[in-house]
Write a protein that holds these residues in place. Structure first.
Motif, mmCIF file in Angstrom:
data_model
loop_
_atom_site.group_PDB
_atom_site.id
_atom_site.type_symbol
_atom_site.label_atom_id
_atom_site.label_comp_id
_atom_site.label_asym_id
_atom_site.label_seq_id
_atom_site.Cartn_x
_atom_site.Cartn_y
_atom_site.Cartn_z
ATOM 1 N N VAL A 1 -15.592 4.446 2.974
ATOM 2 C CA VAL A 1 -15.060 5.138 4.152
ATOM 3 C C VAL A 1 -15.130 4.202 5.349
ATOM 4 O O VAL A 1 -16.180 3.628 5.647
ATOM 5 N N MET A 2 -13.980 4.030 6.025
ATOM 6 C CA MET A 2 -13.906 3.187 7.221
ATOM 7 C C MET A 2 -13.253 4.003 8.331
ATOM 8 O O MET A 2 -12.030 3.953 8.523
ATOM 9 N N GLY A 3 -14.062 4.811 9.007
ATOM 10 C CA GLY A 3 -13.526 5.687 10.063
ATOM 11 C C GLY A 3 -12.642 6.758 9.462
ATOM 12 O O GLY A 3 -13.082 7.550 8.630
ATOM 13 N N GLU A 4 -11.358 6.763 9.844
ATOM 14 C CA GLU A 4 -10.425 7.792 9.381
ATOM 15 C C GLU A 4 -9.692 7.386 8.113
ATOM 16 O O GLU A 4 -8.836 8.127 7.629
ATOM 17 N N SER A 5 -9.997 6.207 7.571
ATOM 18 C CA SER A 5 -9.357 5.779 6.325
ATOM 19 C C SER A 5 -10.405 5.438 5.267
ATOM 20 O O SER A 5 -11.590 5.278 5.581
ATOM 21 N N VAL A 6 -9.942 5.331 4.030
ATOM 22 C CA VAL A 6 -10.841 5.045 2.894
ATOM 23 C C VAL A 6 -10.246 3.914 2.065
ATOM 24 O O VAL A 6 -9.063 3.958 1.705
ATOM 25 N N ARG A 7 -11.024 2.878 1.797
ATOM 26 C CA ARG A 7 -10.612 1.787 0.914
ATOM 27 C C ARG A 7 -11.015 2.171 -0.513
ATOM 28 O O ARG A 7 -12.199 2.334 -0.799
ATOM 29 N N LEU A 8 -10.031 2.328 -1.386
ATOM 30 C CA LEU A 8 -10.264 2.767 -2.760
ATOM 31 C C LEU A 8 -9.987 1.611 -3.722
ATOM 32 O O LEU A 8 -8.993 0.906 -3.574
ATOM 33 N N ASN B 1 0.818 -1.209 0.000
ATOM 34 C CA ASN B 1 0.000 0.000 0.000
ATOM 35 C C ASN B 1 0.856 1.265 0.000
ATOM 36 O O ASN B 1 0.542 2.239 -0.691
ATOM 37 N N GLN B 2 1.977 1.246 0.766
ATOM 38 C CA GLN B 2 2.801 2.463 0.857
ATOM 39 C C GLN B 2 3.544 2.774 -0.437
ATOM 40 O O GLN B 2 4.152 3.833 -0.566
ATOM 41 N N GLU C 1 -5.489 1.866 0.435
ATOM 42 C CA GLU C 1 -6.096 2.437 1.631
ATOM 43 C C GLU C 1 -5.461 3.798 1.867
ATOM 44 O O GLU C 1 -4.236 3.909 1.965
ATOM 45 N N LEU C 2 -6.300 4.830 1.939
ATOM 46 C CA LEU C 2 -5.824 6.213 2.050
ATOM 47 C C LEU C 2 -6.424 6.883 3.271
ATOM 48 O O LEU C 2 -7.558 6.565 3.658
ATOM 49 N N PRO C 3 -5.710 7.852 3.867
ATOM 50 C CA PRO C 3 -6.316 8.641 4.940
ATOM 51 C C PRO C 3 -7.506 9.440 4.392
ATOM 52 O O PRO C 3 -7.447 9.963 3.262
ATOM 53 N N LEU C 4 -8.569 9.522 5.177
ATOM 54 C CA LEU C 4 -9.764 10.238 4.747
ATOM 55 C C LEU C 4 -9.444 11.687 4.376
ATOM 56 O O LEU C 4 -9.954 12.221 3.382
ATOM 57 N N HIS C 5 -8.569 12.331 5.166
ATOM 58 C CA HIS C 5 -8.266 13.748 4.896
ATOM 59 C C HIS C 5 -7.596 13.936 3.537
ATOM 60 O O HIS C 5 -7.799 14.947 2.855
ATOM 61 N N LEU C 6 -6.799 12.928 3.077
ATOM 62 C CA LEU C 6 -6.143 13.032 1.770
ATOM 63 C C LEU C 6 -7.166 12.875 0.645
ATOM 64 O O LEU C 6 -7.115 13.603 -0.353
ATOM 65 N N VAL C 7 -8.098 11.946 0.821
ATOM 66 C CA VAL C 7 -9.167 11.747 -0.175
ATOM 67 C C VAL C 7 -9.975 13.039 -0.330
ATOM 68 O O VAL C 7 -10.302 13.457 -1.446
ATOM 69 N N GLN C 8 -10.265 13.687 0.804
ATOM 70 C CA GLN C 8 -11.027 14.955 0.756
ATOM 71 C C GLN C 8 -10.196 16.071 0.130
ATOM 72 O O GLN C 8 -10.697 16.856 -0.684
ATOM 73 N N LYS C 9 -8.907 16.121 0.466
ATOM 74 C CA LYS C 9 -8.019 17.166 -0.064
ATOM 75 C C LYS C 9 -7.877 17.055 -1.580
ATOM 76 O O LYS C 9 -7.884 18.062 -2.306
ATOM 77 N N LEU C 10 -7.752 15.798 -2.084
ATOM 78 C CA LEU C 10 -7.594 15.585 -3.524
ATOM 79 C C LEU C 10 -8.928 15.513 -4.247
ATOM 80 O O LEU C 10 -8.962 15.370 -5.475
#
Length: 366
Positions: A313-320, A284-285, A334-343
């Motif tokens: 959306v799974m809490g503070e992360s997002v499965r894409l 993932n990284q 799997e990405l942080p929710l804040h990054l998905v929102q930012k992008l």
């Protein structure tokens, strides 16, 4: 104490549950044995404990032979601490009495102070007289751990120690075990089916399946360089793909692959002939959704055009999950929710991702 030191295991059996294993766990290390149910993990732990006898091999701790030709020490002679899957507490004994039950090698006058000392060390002060049914799951686990450690064992064996606990309790006990491990300076062997638990706690990983060791080493090394697809899947890696070898660039030390309709580069050494089909994996990284300058491609990044199929959306992360042109299998990240929102990533959107060339790993054929 006699027998204290590194643990060396080499065992084999063909009868019952077939098993072949060889590994070493140093004093002060936690070694996690990870694998599916029925894969031989608990059998291996019971062999180390002296509860099962292998057909052949050797088990040594420090300078002492525990099992070998003509030698098979009892669990008591091995002087180890063993925490079974469901705690193994005596229901009619208090927490303190349960710990004292493991101290029959000490004079009676020393048993109660030692039991209280270890209940305090696992943060159970104030509860010595409680019976097991009056304790929470996490507290029972601490009593079982205190009983095993109060013996000052040469080796600590843990069989799925956190499987029956809720997530919050597990995470508190992870911290506790990590703290104790640094103080104990004995080999600690933990059996688990939870790869994330092993990655969090272990200094060394042994992957077992079907009675065989698939791979062993430092957890991060096994995660980033799984030997084959079976190891990659057991490590929880989801992005496993096919590609065709194009050529090797000796100047940049890059192997170029045809992947669907696009070309990607990886840091693999030369080996496969052009035109060969290979399986590769990326953790993932190694997948980046950051903005990428137009046309940029370097040793660190391969630009890949994808279409986002779904976002969960799974809490503070997002499965894409995303599709790649010309590729049958989807990319999962799997990405942080804040990054998905930012992008501003949304389902149906076409976007670019970057694959880190140094984290693309070619798998051995099975």
């Amino acid at each position: 104490m006699s027998g204290r030191g590194d643990l060396q295991v080499r065992v084999a059996q063909m009868q019952g549950i077939p098993l072949q294993a060889q590994f070493q766990c140093r004093a002060g290390e936690l070694l996690a044995v990870v694998g599916p149910s029925g894969g031989g993990k608990t059998t291996l732990l019971r062999m180390i404990a002296g509860l099962n006898q292998p057909q052949s091999g050797e088990i040594r701790c420090g300078g002492q032979l525990w099992f070998g030709p003509g030698v098979n020490l009892s669990p008591q002679q091995r002087h180890l601490g063993y925490v079974p899957q469901h705690y193994g507490l005596f229901p009619n004994l208090s927490a303190q009495a349960n710990v004292m039950a493991g101290l029959d090698h000490l004079p009676k006058s020393q048993r109660q102070p030692r039991a209280r000392q270890w209940l305090e060390r696992v943060n159970l002060q104030g509860l010595p007289e409680r019976l097991p049914h009056q304790l929470s799951g996490g507290q029972k686990q601490r009593v079982a751990l205190a009983r095993a450690l109060a013996r000052e064992p040469s080796v600590l064996l843990l069989d799925e120690p956190f499987s029956a606990l809720d997530r919050e309790t597990r995470e508190r006990l992870y911290i506790e075990l990590a703290r104790l491990k640094s103080q104990l300076q004995i080999p600690v062997i933990m059996v688990t089916h939870d790869i994330n638990e092993a990655l969090l706690l272990a200094d060394k990983l042994v992957l077992v399946s079907g009675g065989q060791i698939l791979q062993q080493g430092e957890p991060r090394q096994v995660l980033l360089k799984p030997r084959n697809e079976a190891v990659a899947r057991q490590m929880g890696l989801r992005n496993i793909f096919d590609a065709t070898v194009l050529h090797y660039d000796p100047e940049q030390k890059l192997q170029w692959l045809q992947f669907g309709e696009q070309q990607i580069a990886c840091d693999a050494p030369p080996g496969e002939a052009p035109g060969s089909r290979v399986r590769w994996v990326i953790p993932n990284q190694g997948i980046r959704f950051n903005a990428i300058s137009s046309g940029r491609l370097s040793r660190s990044y391969n630009k890949l055009s994808v279409t986002i199929d779904s976002l969960l959306v799974m809490g503070e992360s997002v499965r894409l999950v995303a599709s790649i042109a010309g590729v049958a299998y989807q990319l999962q990240a799997e990405l942080p929710l804040h990054l998905v929102q930012k992008l501003a990533l949304t389902a149906g959107q076409q976007t670019d991702v970057a694959l880190k060339s140094e984290l693309i790993h070619l798998l051995e054929a099975e």
